[in-house]
Design a protein around this motif. Structure first.
Motif, PDB file in Angstrom:
ATOM      1  N   PRO A 192      -4.610  10.406   9.465  1.00 41.75           N
ATOM      2  CA  PRO A 192      -4.596  11.080   8.160  1.00 41.75           C
ATOM      3  C   PRO A 192      -4.263  10.159   6.987  1.00 41.75           C
ATOM      4  N   LEU A 193      -3.245   9.309   7.129  1.00 35.40           N
ATOM      5  CA  LEU A 193      -2.875   8.431   6.025  1.00 35.40           C
ATOM      6  C   LEU A 193      -4.009   7.464   5.694  1.00 35.40           C
ATOM      7  N   TRP A 196      -6.657   9.492   3.795  1.00 39.88           N
ATOM      8  CA  TRP A 196      -6.240   9.971   2.479  1.00 39.88           C
ATOM      9  C   TRP A 196      -5.965   8.841   1.485  1.00 39.88           C
ATOM     10  N   ASN A 273       8.741  12.385  12.167  1.00 41.34           N
ATOM     11  CA  ASN A 273       7.802  13.474  11.884  1.00 41.34           C
ATOM     12  C   ASN A 273       8.379  14.573  10.991  1.00 41.34           C
ATOM     13  N   TRP A 275      10.240  14.590   6.916  1.00 37.27           N
ATOM     14  CA  TRP A 275      10.616  13.738   5.796  1.00 37.27           C
ATOM     15  C   TRP A 275      12.114  13.459   5.809  1.00 37.27           C
ATOM     16  N   TRP A 290       2.626  11.591  12.970  1.00 35.05           N
ATOM     17  CA  TRP A 290       1.368  12.329  12.912  1.00 35.05           C
ATOM     18  C   TRP A 290       0.444  11.783  11.840  1.00 35.05           C
ATOM     19  N   TYR A 291       0.992  11.233  10.777  1.00 40.09           N
ATOM     20  CA  TYR A 291       0.193  10.796   9.634  1.00 40.09           C
ATOM     21  C   TYR A 291      -0.543   9.478   9.884  1.00 40.09           C
ATOM     22  N   THR A 292      -0.189   8.783  10.963  1.00 38.30           N
ATOM     23  CA  THR A 292      -0.936   7.567  11.319  1.00 38.30           C
ATOM     24  C   THR A 292      -1.507   7.656  12.730  1.00 38.30           C
TER      25      THR A 292
END
Length: 340
Positions: A192-193, A196, A273, A275, A290-292
Protein backbone atom coordinates in the motif's frame (compact mmCIF):
# COMPACT_ATOMS: atom_id res chain seq x y z
CA UNK A 1 -2.01 -16.17 31.13
CA UNK A 2 -3.63 -14.85 27.93
CA UNK A 3 -2.78 -12.04 25.62
CA UNK A 4 -4.27 -8.62 25.25
CA UNK A 5 -5.55 -7.64 21.79
CA UNK A 6 -2.29 -6.12 20.51
CA UNK A 7 -0.34 -9.32 21.19
CA UNK A 8 1.38 -8.26 24.39
CA UNK A 9 1.55 -11.04 26.96
CA UNK A 10 1.49 -10.02 30.64
CA UNK A 11 4.23 -11.03 33.06
CA UNK A 12 3.90 -14.48 34.53
CA UNK A 13 5.38 -14.03 37.96
CA UNK A 14 6.41 -17.36 39.38
CA UNK A 15 5.41 -19.32 36.28
CA UNK A 16 7.42 -22.41 35.54
CA UNK A 17 8.53 -22.59 31.89
CA UNK A 18 8.25 -25.89 30.06
CA UNK A 19 11.82 -25.70 28.84
CA UNK A 20 14.88 -23.59 29.44
CA UNK A 21 15.18 -20.47 27.32
CA UNK A 22 17.90 -19.88 24.78
CA UNK A 23 19.40 -17.40 27.24
CA UNK A 24 19.44 -20.00 30.01
CA UNK A 25 21.12 -22.52 27.70
CA UNK A 26 23.75 -20.11 26.44
CA UNK A 27 26.38 -21.37 28.87
CA UNK A 28 25.92 -24.98 27.80
CA UNK A 29 25.91 -23.99 24.14
CA UNK A 30 28.88 -21.65 24.45
CA UNK A 31 30.61 -20.56 21.24
CA UNK A 32 33.47 -22.80 20.24
CA UNK A 33 35.66 -19.94 19.01
CA UNK A 34 36.29 -18.53 22.47
CA UNK A 35 34.21 -15.37 22.42
CA UNK A 36 32.71 -14.77 25.85
CA UNK A 37 28.97 -14.61 26.20
CA UNK A 38 27.83 -11.00 26.49
CA UNK A 39 24.69 -9.49 27.94
CA UNK A 40 21.69 -11.18 26.42
CA UNK A 41 18.70 -9.37 25.01
CA UNK A 42 15.82 -7.92 26.91
CA UNK A 43 12.59 -9.83 27.53
CA UNK A 44 9.98 -8.65 25.09
CA UNK A 45 7.05 -8.70 27.50
CA UNK A 46 7.98 -5.57 29.43
CA UNK A 47 8.73 -2.04 28.36
CA UNK A 48 12.35 -1.11 27.76
CA UNK A 49 12.53 1.20 30.77
CA UNK A 50 11.19 -1.47 33.08
CA UNK A 51 13.49 -4.23 31.87
CA UNK A 52 16.86 -2.56 31.41
CA UNK A 53 18.13 -3.19 34.90
CA UNK A 54 20.68 -5.38 36.56
CA UNK A 55 20.27 -9.12 36.17
CA UNK A 56 22.31 -10.95 38.83
CA UNK A 57 24.74 -13.47 37.40
CA UNK A 58 24.44 -12.33 33.79
CA UNK A 59 27.84 -11.24 32.43
CA UNK A 60 28.72 -8.09 30.53
CA UNK A 61 31.07 -8.00 27.54
CA UNK A 62 33.86 -5.46 27.87
CA UNK A 63 36.95 -4.72 25.81
CA UNK A 64 38.05 -6.92 22.94
CA UNK A 65 35.59 -9.82 22.50
CA UNK A 66 38.30 -12.47 22.23
CA UNK A 67 40.11 -11.47 25.43
CA UNK A 68 37.43 -9.73 27.46
CA UNK A 69 36.59 -10.67 31.01
CA UNK A 70 33.04 -10.81 32.25
CA UNK A 71 32.22 -8.01 34.64
CA UNK A 72 29.09 -7.02 36.53
CA UNK A 73 26.25 -5.25 34.78
CA UNK A 74 25.23 -1.76 35.94
CA UNK A 75 22.85 -1.72 38.86
CA UNK A 76 20.90 1.36 37.74
CA UNK A 77 18.26 1.46 35.03
CA UNK A 78 19.59 3.06 31.86
CA UNK A 79 19.29 2.85 28.11
CA UNK A 80 21.66 0.31 26.54
CA UNK A 81 24.34 1.28 24.03
CA UNK A 82 22.55 0.44 20.78
CA UNK A 83 25.83 0.55 18.82
CA UNK A 84 27.24 -2.24 20.98
CA UNK A 85 26.52 -5.78 19.75
CA UNK A 86 24.93 -8.18 22.23
CA UNK A 87 24.96 -11.95 22.23
CA UNK A 88 21.41 -13.27 21.98
CA UNK A 89 22.42 -16.92 21.41
CA UNK A 90 25.67 -18.83 20.95
CA UNK A 91 27.46 -17.47 17.88
CA UNK A 92 24.68 -14.95 17.21
CA UNK A 93 25.05 -11.23 17.90
CA UNK A 94 22.38 -8.56 17.58
CA UNK A 95 23.05 -4.92 16.70
CA UNK A 96 20.16 -2.57 17.38
CA UNK A 97 17.37 -1.83 17.58
CA UNK A 98 17.80 1.81 16.57
CA UNK A 99 15.80 4.63 15.04
CA UNK A 100 12.07 5.18 14.76
CA UNK A 101 11.74 1.81 13.01
CA UNK A 102 13.78 -0.02 15.70
CA UNK A 103 15.88 -1.76 13.05
CA UNK A 104 18.14 -4.78 13.76
CA UNK A 105 20.96 -6.55 11.99
CA UNK A 106 22.57 -9.81 13.12
CA UNK A 107 26.09 -11.28 13.03
CA UNK A 108 26.39 -15.07 12.83
CA UNK A 109 29.69 -16.85 13.44
CA UNK A 110 30.71 -20.31 12.23
CA UNK A 111 33.80 -22.18 11.08
CA UNK A 112 33.19 -20.52 7.70
CA UNK A 113 33.66 -17.06 9.24
CA UNK A 114 31.13 -14.33 9.92
CA UNK A 115 27.89 -13.67 8.08
CA UNK A 116 25.77 -10.53 8.32
CA UNK A 117 21.99 -11.00 8.23
CA UNK A 118 20.37 -7.84 6.82
CA UNK A 119 22.10 -4.50 6.38
CA UNK A 120 19.90 -1.76 7.82
CA UNK A 121 19.39 1.63 6.20
CA UNK A 122 21.94 3.14 3.83
CA UNK A 123 23.16 5.48 6.57
CA UNK A 124 23.90 2.55 8.91
CA UNK A 125 27.01 1.30 7.09
CA UNK A 126 29.55 2.93 9.41
CA UNK A 127 27.93 1.68 12.61
CA UNK A 128 27.70 -1.86 11.21
CA UNK A 129 31.38 -1.85 10.17
CA UNK A 130 32.37 -0.59 13.63
CA UNK A 131 30.24 -3.26 15.31
CA UNK A 132 31.78 -6.05 13.24
CA UNK A 133 35.25 -4.84 14.22
CA UNK A 134 34.30 -4.79 17.90
CA UNK A 135 33.00 -8.36 17.78
CA UNK A 136 35.26 -10.10 15.28
CA UNK A 137 38.40 -7.96 15.34
CA UNK A 138 39.69 -5.19 13.05
CA UNK A 139 41.08 -7.52 10.38
CA UNK A 140 38.02 -9.79 10.03
CA UNK A 141 35.51 -9.27 7.25
CA UNK A 142 32.21 -11.11 6.89
CA UNK A 143 32.19 -13.65 4.09
CA UNK A 144 28.62 -12.92 3.00
CA UNK A 145 25.67 -10.60 3.58
CA UNK A 146 22.38 -12.50 3.62
CA UNK A 147 19.15 -10.54 3.18
CA UNK A 148 15.75 -11.50 4.49
CA UNK A 149 14.25 -9.17 1.85
CA UNK A 150 15.04 -6.11 -0.22
CA UNK A 151 13.38 -3.21 1.53
CA UNK A 152 15.55 -0.13 2.16
CA UNK A 153 15.59 -0.65 5.94
CA UNK A 154 17.09 -4.12 5.45
CA UNK A 155 19.21 -3.78 2.31
CA UNK A 156 20.08 -0.08 2.42
CA UNK A 157 23.74 -0.43 3.43
CA UNK A 158 24.32 -3.72 1.61
CA UNK A 159 26.05 -2.21 -1.41
CA UNK A 160 28.47 -0.14 0.66
CA UNK A 161 29.23 -3.03 3.00
CA UNK A 162 29.70 -5.54 0.16
CA UNK A 163 32.20 -3.23 -1.51
CA UNK A 164 33.96 -2.56 1.80
CA UNK A 165 34.31 -6.24 2.66
CA UNK A 166 34.54 -7.68 -0.86
CA UNK A 167 31.71 -10.12 -0.23
CA UNK A 168 28.48 -11.03 -2.07
CA UNK A 169 24.93 -10.18 -1.06
CA UNK A 170 22.73 -13.29 -1.09
CA UNK A 171 18.94 -13.18 -1.47
CA UNK A 172 15.97 -15.18 -2.72
CA UNK A 173 15.67 -15.10 -6.55
CA UNK A 174 12.31 -13.34 -6.27
CA UNK A 175 13.98 -10.43 -4.50
CA UNK A 176 16.51 -9.88 -7.28
CA UNK A 177 14.26 -7.71 -9.51
CA UNK A 178 13.65 -5.33 -6.61
CA UNK A 179 17.33 -5.37 -5.64
CA UNK A 180 18.34 -4.40 -9.18
CA UNK A 181 15.84 -1.57 -9.62
CA UNK A 182 13.27 -3.21 -11.89
CA UNK A 183 10.41 -0.68 -11.80
CA UNK A 184 7.95 -3.12 -13.36
CA UNK A 185 8.60 -5.63 -10.56
CA UNK A 186 8.36 -2.90 -7.94
CA UNK A 187 4.95 -2.00 -9.36
CA UNK A 188 3.71 -5.60 -9.54
CA UNK A 189 4.81 -6.42 -5.99
CA UNK A 190 3.98 -3.09 -4.35
CA UNK A 191 2.47 -2.75 -0.90
CA UNK A 192 0.00 0.00 0.00
CA UNK A 193 2.68 2.57 0.88
CA UNK A 194 4.42 1.91 -2.43
CA UNK A 195 1.20 2.37 -4.37
CA UNK A 196 0.14 5.48 -2.48
CA UNK A 197 3.45 7.31 -2.09
CA UNK A 198 6.64 5.75 -3.48
CA UNK A 199 5.55 4.84 -7.01
CA UNK A 200 3.71 8.14 -7.67
CA UNK A 201 6.88 9.97 -6.59
CA UNK A 202 8.99 7.82 -8.91
CA UNK A 203 6.65 8.41 -11.84
CA UNK A 204 6.79 12.15 -11.23
CA UNK A 205 10.53 12.10 -11.92
CA UNK A 206 11.93 12.44 -15.40
CA UNK A 207 13.02 9.18 -17.04
CA UNK A 208 16.65 10.17 -16.70
CA UNK A 209 16.34 11.08 -13.03
CA UNK A 210 14.32 7.94 -12.22
CA UNK A 211 16.89 5.71 -13.92
CA UNK A 212 19.69 7.40 -11.97
CA UNK A 213 17.89 6.89 -8.65
CA UNK A 214 17.27 3.20 -9.36
CA UNK A 215 20.81 2.62 -10.63
CA UNK A 216 22.34 4.23 -7.53
CA UNK A 217 20.55 1.79 -5.23
CA UNK A 218 20.95 -1.29 -7.43
CA UNK A 219 22.70 -4.35 -5.97
CA UNK A 220 23.30 -5.87 -9.39
CA UNK A 221 27.09 -5.75 -9.03
CA UNK A 222 27.15 -7.70 -5.75
CA UNK A 223 23.94 -9.76 -5.72
CA UNK A 224 23.82 -13.56 -5.68
CA UNK A 225 20.66 -15.64 -5.61
CA UNK A 226 20.09 -18.09 -2.77
CA UNK A 227 18.16 -21.28 -3.40
CA UNK A 228 16.29 -22.05 -0.16
CA UNK A 229 16.95 -25.76 -0.72
CA UNK A 230 20.71 -25.20 -0.54
CA UNK A 231 22.83 -24.64 2.59
CA UNK A 232 22.81 -21.04 3.77
CA UNK A 233 26.09 -19.45 2.65
CA UNK A 234 28.35 -18.66 5.59
CA UNK A 235 25.85 -20.16 8.05
CA UNK A 236 26.32 -23.94 8.33
CA UNK A 237 23.72 -25.57 10.54
CA UNK A 238 21.08 -23.02 9.58
CA UNK A 239 18.02 -23.53 7.38
CA UNK A 240 16.70 -21.01 4.89
CA UNK A 241 12.91 -20.74 5.14
CA UNK A 242 10.81 -19.12 2.39
CA UNK A 243 8.31 -16.85 4.15
CA UNK A 244 6.55 -14.98 1.33
CA UNK A 245 3.94 -12.35 1.99
CA UNK A 246 5.69 -9.23 3.18
CA UNK A 247 7.62 -9.52 -0.09
CA UNK A 248 7.52 -12.34 -2.67
CA UNK A 249 10.98 -13.65 -1.78
CA UNK A 250 11.10 -13.01 1.94
CA UNK A 251 13.33 -15.43 3.86
CA UNK A 252 13.78 -16.35 7.51
CA UNK A 253 16.78 -18.19 8.92
CA UNK A 254 16.46 -20.95 11.50
CA UNK A 255 18.99 -23.00 13.47
CA UNK A 256 17.26 -26.25 14.49
CA UNK A 257 19.93 -27.25 17.03
CA UNK A 258 18.70 -24.66 19.53
CA UNK A 259 15.64 -23.20 17.75
CA UNK A 260 17.13 -19.78 17.06
CA UNK A 261 15.01 -17.87 14.54
CA UNK A 262 15.98 -14.73 12.61
CA UNK A 263 12.61 -13.81 11.17
CA UNK A 264 13.16 -10.60 9.24
CA UNK A 265 9.79 -8.85 8.92
CA UNK A 266 7.72 -12.04 8.76
CA UNK A 267 7.37 -11.94 12.57
CA UNK A 268 8.26 -8.87 14.61
CA UNK A 269 8.74 -7.98 18.26
CA UNK A 270 7.73 -4.34 17.69
CA UNK A 271 4.08 -3.29 17.44
CA UNK A 272 4.10 -1.79 13.93
CA UNK A 273 0.46 -2.20 12.97
CA UNK A 274 -0.99 0.54 15.16
CA UNK A 275 0.07 4.17 15.06
CA UNK A 276 0.31 4.26 18.84
CA UNK A 277 2.54 1.20 18.90
CA UNK A 278 4.81 2.52 16.18
CA UNK A 279 5.12 6.03 17.63
CA UNK A 280 5.79 4.79 21.16
CA UNK A 281 7.97 1.89 19.95
CA UNK A 282 5.93 -0.59 21.94
CA UNK A 283 7.59 -4.00 22.26
CA UNK A 284 4.98 -6.61 21.33
CA UNK A 285 4.67 -9.47 18.89
CA UNK A 286 3.39 -8.34 15.50
CA UNK A 287 3.00 -9.45 11.93
CA UNK A 288 4.72 -7.51 9.16
CA UNK A 289 3.64 -3.89 8.69
CA UNK A 290 0.45 -3.99 6.60
CA UNK A 291 1.36 -0.78 4.77
CA UNK A 292 4.48 -2.32 3.21
CA UNK A 293 3.20 -5.89 2.78
CA UNK A 294 2.60 -7.32 -0.68
CA UNK A 295 0.27 -10.26 0.14
CA UNK A 296 -1.33 -10.21 3.61
CA UNK A 297 -2.80 -13.72 3.32
CA UNK A 298 0.56 -15.22 2.40
CA UNK A 299 2.19 -13.23 5.20
CA UNK A 300 -0.27 -14.68 7.74
CA UNK A 301 0.47 -18.20 6.50
CA UNK A 302 4.22 -17.61 6.77
CA UNK A 303 3.82 -16.29 10.31
CA UNK A 304 1.98 -19.44 11.36
CA UNK A 305 4.73 -21.54 9.78
CA UNK A 306 7.34 -19.78 11.89
CA UNK A 307 5.24 -20.18 15.03
CA UNK A 308 5.20 -23.93 14.41
CA UNK A 309 8.98 -23.96 14.88
CA UNK A 310 8.52 -22.91 18.52
CA UNK A 311 11.58 -20.64 18.57
CA UNK A 312 13.52 -20.39 21.82
CA UNK A 313 15.23 -17.23 20.59
CA UNK A 314 13.57 -14.75 18.23
CA UNK A 315 15.57 -12.05 16.48
CA UNK A 316 13.29 -10.01 14.26
CA UNK A 317 13.88 -7.18 11.82
CA UNK A 318 12.44 -4.61 14.23
CA UNK A 319 12.19 -4.61 18.02
CA UNK A 320 14.08 -6.20 20.88
CA UNK A 321 15.02 -9.88 20.50
CA UNK A 322 13.14 -12.39 22.62
CA UNK A 323 15.19 -14.95 24.54
CA UNK A 324 12.95 -15.54 27.54
CA UNK A 325 11.48 -18.96 28.42
CA UNK A 326 7.99 -17.99 27.19
CA UNK A 327 9.01 -17.00 23.67
CA UNK A 328 7.69 -20.13 21.92
CA UNK A 329 4.37 -20.10 23.77
CA UNK A 330 3.85 -16.40 23.18
CA UNK A 331 4.57 -16.72 19.47
CA UNK A 332 2.17 -19.66 19.20
CA UNK A 333 -0.58 -17.76 21.04
CA UNK A 334 -0.07 -14.70 18.88
CA UNK A 335 -0.06 -16.69 15.63
CA UNK A 336 -3.26 -18.48 16.60
CA UNK A 337 -5.06 -15.13 16.65
CA UNK A 338 -3.76 -13.90 13.30
CA UNK A 339 -6.43 -13.73 10.61
CA UNK A 340 -5.86 -14.49 6.96
Amino acid sequence: DGTVPDGTVPDRVGARPEAASCADNAEALAPSHGLPRGPLSLPGRRTLAATWRSTPGRPALTGDPRTARMGPEPTSMRMPDLDRPRWIAPDVCSLGPWGRTQTNVFFVHSDDGWALVDAGWERDADRIVAAVRSVAGPSVRPVVIVLTHCHPDHSGAALTLARTWGCPVAMHPDELPIATGDLAAMTAWAGPLDRWVILPMMRALSQRRRDAVLARASLASVAETLDPRDPVPGMPGWRCLPTPGHTPGHLAFYRPADRVLLSGDALLTLQVNTWAGLLTQRQALSGPPWYTTWDPAAAASSLRTLAGLRPSCLGSGHGWPRTDPWTADDVATFAAGVKG
